[in-house]
Design a protein around this motif. Structure first.
Motif, PDB file in Angstrom:
ATOM      1  N   GLU A 305      -5.003  -5.897  -7.678  1.00 22.68           N
ATOM      2  CA  GLU A 305      -4.317  -6.237  -6.432  1.00 22.68           C
ATOM      3  C   GLU A 305      -3.426  -5.098  -5.963  1.00 22.68           C
ATOM      4  OE1 GLU A 305      -0.517  -8.799  -4.875  1.00 22.68           O
ATOM      5  OE2 GLU A 305      -1.465  -9.431  -6.747  1.00 22.68           O
ATOM      6  N   VAL A 306      -2.649  -4.544  -6.891  1.00 21.80           N
ATOM      7  CA  VAL A 306      -1.741  -3.455  -6.541  1.00 21.80           C
ATOM      8  C   VAL A 306      -2.518  -2.253  -6.028  1.00 21.80           C
ATOM      9  CG1 VAL A 306      -0.083  -1.788  -7.460  1.00 21.80           C
ATOM     10  CG2 VAL A 306       0.070  -4.193  -8.127  1.00 21.80           C
ATOM     11  N   ALA A 307      -3.575  -1.864  -6.741  1.00 22.35           N
ATOM     12  CA  ALA A 307      -4.362  -0.698  -6.343  1.00 22.35           C
ATOM     13  C   ALA A 307      -4.964  -0.876  -4.951  1.00 22.35           C
ATOM     14  CB  ALA A 307      -5.479  -0.447  -7.361  1.00 22.35           C
ATOM     15  N   ILE A 308      -5.532  -2.044  -4.705  1.00 26.09           N
ATOM     16  CA  ILE A 308      -6.165  -2.310  -3.411  1.00 26.09           C
ATOM     17  C   ILE A 308      -5.132  -2.377  -2.284  1.00 26.09           C
ATOM     18  CG2 ILE A 308      -7.375  -4.073  -2.066  1.00 26.09           C
ATOM     19  CD1 ILE A 308      -9.031  -4.698  -4.550  1.00 26.09           C
ATOM     20  N   MET A 309      -4.023  -3.071  -2.530  1.00 25.62           N
ATOM     21  CA  MET A 309      -3.056  -3.295  -1.454  1.00 25.62           C
ATOM     22  C   MET A 309      -2.327  -2.007  -1.059  1.00 25.62           C
ATOM     23  SD  MET A 309      -3.548  -6.255  -0.426  1.00 25.62           S
ATOM     24  CE  MET A 309      -2.273  -6.135   0.827  1.00 25.62           C
ATOM     25  N   MET A 371       8.147   1.637  -1.001  1.00 24.27           N
ATOM     26  CA  MET A 371       8.771   0.538  -0.253  1.00 24.27           C
ATOM     27  C   MET A 371       9.702   1.070   0.839  1.00 24.27           C
ATOM     28  SD  MET A 371      10.646  -2.874  -1.718  1.00 24.27           S
ATOM     29  CE  MET A 371      11.925  -1.987  -2.620  1.00 24.27           C
ATOM     30  N   TYR A 372      10.542   2.043   0.494  1.00 20.44           N
ATOM     31  CA  TYR A 372      11.450   2.583   1.499  1.00 20.44           C
ATOM     32  C   TYR A 372      10.694   3.427   2.527  1.00 20.44           C
ATOM     33  CZ  TYR A 372      15.707   0.959  -0.769  1.00 20.44           C
ATOM     34  OH  TYR A 372      16.715   0.166  -1.266  1.00 20.44           O
ATOM     35  N   GLY A 373       9.594   4.028   2.112  1.00 22.40           N
ATOM     36  CA  GLY A 373       8.778   4.778   3.058  1.00 22.40           C
ATOM     37  C   GLY A 373       8.180   3.876   4.119  1.00 22.40           C
ATOM     38  N   VAL A 374       7.614   2.747   3.690  1.00 24.28           N
ATOM     39  CA  VAL A 374       7.052   1.785   4.648  1.00 24.28           C
ATOM     40  C   VAL A 374       8.156   1.222   5.537  1.00 24.28           C
ATOM     41  CG1 VAL A 374       5.854  -0.411   4.886  1.00 24.28           C
ATOM     42  CG2 VAL A 374       5.123   1.192   3.142  1.00 24.28           C
ATOM     43  N   VAL A 481       6.523  -4.214   8.242  1.00 24.45           N
ATOM     44  CA  VAL A 481       7.520  -5.172   7.729  1.00 24.45           C
ATOM     45  C   VAL A 481       6.883  -6.086   6.684  1.00 24.45           C
ATOM     46  CG1 VAL A 481       8.957  -7.150   8.330  1.00 24.45           C
ATOM     47  CG2 VAL A 481       8.956  -5.128   9.792  1.00 24.45           C
ATOM     48  N   ILE A 482       5.668  -6.558   6.964  1.00 26.65           N
ATOM     49  CA  ILE A 482       4.952  -7.394   5.991  1.00 26.65           C
ATOM     50  C   ILE A 482       4.719  -6.604   4.700  1.00 26.65           C
ATOM     51  CG2 ILE A 482       2.800  -8.627   5.531  1.00 26.65           C
ATOM     52  CD1 ILE A 482       2.589  -9.129   8.553  1.00 26.65           C
ATOM     53  N   ALA A 483       4.399  -5.313   4.848  1.00 25.68           N
ATOM     54  CA  ALA A 483       4.170  -4.465   3.674  1.00 25.68           C
ATOM     55  C   ALA A 483       5.427  -4.338   2.825  1.00 25.68           C
ATOM     56  CB  ALA A 483       3.683  -3.080   4.119  1.00 25.68           C
ATOM     57  N   VAL A 484       6.586  -4.225   3.469  1.00 21.16           N
ATOM     58  CA  VAL A 484       7.857  -4.126   2.731  1.00 21.16           C
ATOM     59  C   VAL A 484       8.072  -5.379   1.894  1.00 21.16           C
ATOM     60  CG1 VAL A 484      10.362  -4.035   2.951  1.00 21.16           C
ATOM     61  CG2 VAL A 484       8.949  -2.552   4.367  1.00 21.16           C
ATOM     62  N   VAL A 485       7.814  -6.547   2.487  1.00 24.93           N
ATOM     63  CA  VAL A 485       7.987  -7.812   1.757  1.00 24.93           C
ATOM     64  C   VAL A 485       7.045  -7.857   0.560  1.00 24.93           C
ATOM     65  CG1 VAL A 485       7.781 -10.314   1.903  1.00 24.93           C
ATOM     66  CG2 VAL A 485       8.738  -9.029   3.826  1.00 24.93           C
ATOM     67  N   TRP A 486       5.785  -7.441   0.756  1.00 26.80           N
ATOM     68  CA  TRP A 486       4.834  -7.421  -0.359  1.00 26.80           C
ATOM     69  C   TRP A 486       5.319  -6.481  -1.467  1.00 26.80           C
ATOM     70  CZ3 TRP A 486       2.111  -3.571  -2.768  1.00 26.80           C
ATOM     71  CH2 TRP A 486       1.143  -3.988  -3.691  1.00 26.80           C
ATOM     72  N   CYS A 487       5.779  -5.307  -1.075  1.00 24.80           N
ATOM     73  CA  CYS A 487       6.249  -4.328  -2.070  1.00 24.80           C
ATOM     74  C   CYS A 487       7.384  -4.898  -2.913  1.00 24.80           C
ATOM     75  CB  CYS A 487       6.720  -3.052  -1.374  1.00 24.80           C
ATOM     76  SG  CYS A 487       5.417  -2.046  -0.655  1.00 24.80           S
ATOM     77  N   TYR A 488       8.288  -5.612  -2.270  1.00 28.02           N
ATOM     78  CA  TYR A 488       9.453  -6.140  -2.991  1.00 28.02           C
ATOM     79  C   TYR A 488       9.041  -7.127  -4.082  1.00 28.02           C
ATOM     80  CZ  TYR A 488      13.919  -8.391  -3.934  1.00 28.02           C
ATOM     81  OH  TYR A 488      15.031  -8.885  -4.570  1.00 28.02           O
TER      82      TYR A 488
END
Length: 529
Positions: A305-309, A371-374, A481-488
């Motif tokens: 999941e991590v690799a793909i996302m 995360m901070y980059g996104v 923004v959705i990506a930041v939430v996923w990263c967290y």
């Protein structure tokens, strides 16, 4: 797949399990004690060989950048376009521009998805050699294509090989370099890609004034210059020690490890080899096989999941908009000449930013940078969108220049964080026996979304379609923004962790947010962090 080799390794592991475990601990302690500069001094040849494989991605970046410059070449348009009368003249239709633009990403999807099987069966070197051979052939097909159908076929076939390189290069780098260099060398994959795009910009500008057939044949021929260098280097390059151990060729793996490092008290080849054997043995006990299905079983599911996302987020959080930088600058109202100059400058910014990412990774973890980059990209994208909503926008050129500057900032943030760190994460997150499969799944998934973006963005930007212009920033900003939430919640910190440690942590189901401070001894005695 590989059962006989697995049984041989497992038999060795049972006989020498305690010794391997103790030596593996020594190797892990040494890995954690090395800094970046010290690791470069101790493992200079690992850097050389990882760089050699990474250089193949220069061709990938070059090909993705050069095809779009051809549409402004009169010789190319006359050869492959259609005559639409005296008012329009020759033009490559929108349909064929789409076909040519889609050829490489579609080919990359197929190439990435099929790359892992030959890599595991025949090794990294042989697959690289065969890929160079076919690259040479497909460049010839592109260069001397008599019609646009043949050219499109050449783009597609070349894309298959480029997809193989995208899987092969980060996989090899992860397997030959020590822990301290894993992040920097894999981030170099992004740098190679940016270099390719930069060279494509220069070559495109260099042939822009030519009116003969060589205006488009020279850019294709330039790709041949890299192949002899890569082929000669490949002849001397070692095979992956991890692959050799999995094939039961332990003595050959030891020879390779000695080639990668200098003699030093800080280098213990026997301990490093024991660490590879112990990790491989442990994964054989946990995993049933090395098929794609295994990537979605047990603890491997979270790793996949991590690799793909991270690869998908890399594609859909703004890089596609950056790829249309020159066109975006024109739509924003900048003069054509200024748009092209800004486009070249934008590529140069990407080069500098990728170099800066090496510094960032020396001080911060993968999770933090990504995360901070996104998040930073989301801010820039929303501001770009907001400026487009300003009253009387068309008559206020200052807003267009502000958007152009923000797109350059967006490029710096992306190429300094998300772009390079993405390569690092998906190359190291998978189990060692499933690394090529994990990288292939991530790359293929990214290619699918790249295809979607290739189709969607022209409709978002074109005046004859949605005509969003800078408002496209709202779309990509929302995704960011959705990506930041996923990263967290879902992105673990992998910096400073050996492959063996990552195995234990994923199997212990450590929450992603706690990876950074987790003590590996807790996994061994069964207590929680």
């Amino acid at each position: 797949m590989g059962n006989a080799n697995d049984e041989a390794i497992q038999h060795i592991g049972k006989d020498q399990h305690e010794d391997l475990h103790e030596q593996s601990k020594v190797a892990t302690d040494i890995e954690h004690s090395l800094g970046v500069i010290e690791a470069v001094k101790l493992y200079p040849m690992a850097v050389v060989w990882a760089t050699l494989f990474a250089w193949s991605l220069v061709m990938v970046g070059y090909d993705s950048g050069i095809i779009y410059s051809f549409y402004a070449l009169p010789a190319f348009v006359k050869k492959y376009g259609t005559y639409y009368g005296p008012e329009i003249g020759y033009e490559v239709s929108a349909k064929w521009q789409n076909v040519l633009g889609m050829g490489t990403p579609v080919g990359q999807f197929l190439g990435a998805f099929t790359a892992s099987w030959p890599m595991e069966r025949w090794g990294r070197k042989k697959v690289f050699a065969v890929s160079l051979f076919f690259t040479t052939a497909w460049i010839f097909l592109q260069m001397f294509a008599n019609d646009i159908h043949t050219l499109a076929a050449g783009e597609f076939l070349a894309g298959i090989v480029y997809g193989t390189y995208v899987v092969l290069a980060p996989t090899y780098a992860s397997e030959v370099c020590p822990l301290a260099l894993r992040g920097i060398l894999n981030a170099g994959m992004n740098l190679a890609y940016v270099i390719g795009q930069f060279v494509a910009s220069g070559v495109g500008k260099g042939v822009a004034t030519r009116t003969d057939q060589w205006a488009y044949r020279i850019p294709f021929a330039v790709q041949w210059t890299w192949i002899p260098i890569l082929a000669i280097g490949l002849y001397f390059a070692p095979e992956s020690p991890w692959w050799l151990v999995r094939k039961g060729r332990v003595e050959e793996a030891e020879v390779v490890l000695r080639r990668l490092a200098k003699e030093s008290p800080k280098v213990d080849i026997r301990a490093t080899l024991a660490n590879i054997q112990a990790t491989t043995l442990h994964e054989i006990e946990v995993e049933k096989d090395t098929t794609y299905l295994e990537c979605f079983r047990g603890s491997n599911r979270a790793r996949t999941e991590v690799a793909i996302m991270v690869q998908i987020w890399q594609v859909i959080t703004g890089i596609s908009l950056i790829g249309y930088a020159v066109y975006f600058f024109e739509l924003a109202g900048l003069p054509v000449s200024a748009s092209f100059d800004m486009g070249v400058g934008n590529t140069a910014i990407g080069f500098v930013a990728t170099c800066c990412s090496w510094v960032f990774m020396s001080f911060f973890g993968r999770r933090t940078i990504f995360m901070y980059g996104v998040g930073g990209m989301a801010v820039a994208l929303f501001i770009i969108g907001g400026l487009d909503c300003a009253p009387n926008y068309s008559n206020r050129p200052g807003f267009a220049w502000a958007q152009a500057a923000l797109l350059d900032i967006l490029t710096f943030v992306f190429q300094g964080t998300v772009g390079p760190v993405n390569f690092v994460i998906f190359a190291e997150i998978g189990a060692t026996r499933l690394r090529s499969q994990t990288v292939a799944l991530a790359t293929s998934s990214g290619s699918i979304f790249q295809i979607v973006m290739t189709i969607a963005i022209p409709y978002m930007l074109n005046a004859s379609a949605a005509n969003w212009r800078g408002k496209t920033g709202f779309f990509f900003g929302g995704i960011s923004v959705i990506a930041v939430v996923w990263c967290y919640f879902r992105l673990p910190e992998t910096k400073g962790r050996t492959f063996e440690e990552l195995d234990y942590m994923f199997e212990a189901r450590v929450p992603p947010r706690k990876f950074k401070d987790y003590k590996i001894m807790n996994a061994e005695d069964g207590t929680e962090a």
